[in-house]
Every structure is written in C-alpha cells, then in structure tokens.
Design a protein around this motif. Structure first.
Motif, PDB file in Angstrom:
ATOM      1  N   GLU A  65     -70.088  23.025 -39.111  1.00  0.00           N
ATOM      2  CA  GLU A  65     -70.159  22.797 -37.672  1.00  0.00           C
ATOM      3  C   GLU A  65     -71.260  23.645 -37.046  1.00  0.00           C
ATOM      4  N   LEU A  66     -71.403  24.871 -37.521  1.00  0.00           N
ATOM      5  CA  LEU A  66     -72.427  25.759 -36.989  1.00  0.00           C
ATOM      6  C   LEU A  66     -73.823  25.270 -37.356  1.00  0.00           C
ATOM      7  N   ARG A  67     -73.987  24.790 -38.572  1.00  0.00           N
ATOM      8  CA  ARG A  67     -75.300  24.304 -39.018  1.00  0.00           C
ATOM      9  C   ARG A  67     -75.742  23.069 -38.245  1.00  0.00           C
ATOM     10  N   GLU A  68     -74.810  22.290 -37.745  1.00  0.00           N
ATOM     11  CA  GLU A  68     -75.137  21.090 -36.991  1.00  0.00           C
ATOM     12  C   GLU A  68     -75.550  21.403 -35.553  1.00  0.00           C
TER      13      GLU A  68
ATOM     14  N   ARG B 132     -71.841  34.813 -39.322  1.00  0.00           N
ATOM     15  CA  ARG B 132     -72.253  33.472 -39.749  1.00  0.00           C
ATOM     16  C   ARG B 132     -73.376  32.931 -38.870  1.00  0.00           C
ATOM     17  N   ILE B 133     -73.233  33.108 -37.569  1.00  0.00           N
ATOM     18  CA  ILE B 133     -74.243  32.609 -36.641  1.00  0.00           C
ATOM     19  C   ILE B 133     -75.574  33.322 -36.871  1.00  0.00           C
ATOM     20  N   LYS B 134     -75.534  34.641 -37.026  1.00  0.00           N
ATOM     21  CA  LYS B 134     -76.767  35.393 -37.248  1.00  0.00           C
ATOM     22  C   LYS B 134     -77.416  35.013 -38.571  1.00  0.00           C
TER      23      LYS B 134
ATOM     24  N   GLN C  72     -81.857  32.226 -41.310  1.00  0.00           N
ATOM     25  CA  GLN C  72     -82.327  31.191 -42.223  1.00  0.00           C
ATOM     26  C   GLN C  72     -83.254  30.213 -41.523  1.00  0.00           C
ATOM     27  N   ARG C  73     -83.035  29.951 -40.267  1.00  0.00           N
ATOM     28  CA  ARG C  73     -83.852  28.996 -39.518  1.00  0.00           C
ATOM     29  C   ARG C  73     -85.187  29.593 -39.082  1.00  0.00           C
ATOM     30  N   ALA C  74     -85.282  30.888 -38.965  1.00  0.00           N
ATOM     31  CA  ALA C  74     -86.511  31.524 -38.466  1.00  0.00           C
ATOM     32  C   ALA C  74     -87.730  31.194 -39.332  1.00  0.00           C
TER      33      ALA C  74
END
Length: 74
Positions: free
Chosen positions: A6-9, A53-55, A60-62
């Motif tokens: 859910e967080l990745r989406e 998890r959010i951090k 990972q997205r940076a």
C-alpha cells in the motif's frame, strides 16, 4: 497498519503526508505514555515501524528520481 504494498503504491506527496501524520501520532503516544496510562503500548512500536517503512521507500525512490532527471536532461 499499512502494508508495504500500500505504501509503495502511494505518490511521494501522499507518503510525505502519511509520514507527517504518523510522526505526530507517535509524539502524542509518547507524551501520553509519560503522563498517563497508555491503552495500547504496542501502538508506539507500530508507529515507529511505519515511519521506518516510509523513510525506506523514500530513500529507495531518491536515486530513481535523480536518474530520471538526468535522462530527461539529455
């Protein structure tokens, strides 16, 4: 409790907002734990893990965002 899928989406803005809300919730839970009896002490652990998890997802997205920016510039 949110699952990692859910967080990745979520978009970056949604993740940032969820991070802010969870951090505020954690602050209030810690404050409540020190001043009075906390109904569910496990909520502190859940909030800390959600923040982690959010951090992790943001980290990972940076590099992906930097790579996309470089590709668009050329």
């Amino acid at each position: 409790m949110m699952k990692i899928t859910e967080l990745r989406e979520m978009s970056d803005e949604q993740l940032q907002l969820t991070l802010k809300e969870t951090a505020e919730k954690l602050f209030h839970l810690k404050f409540q734990a020190q001043t009075e009896r906390l109904d569910a002490p496990s909520e502190i652990r859940k909030s800390r893990r959600l923040i982690a998890r959010i951090k992790t997802i943001q980290t990972q997205r940076a590099p992906e965002a930097v790579a996309e920016g470089e590709a668009a510039a050329t």
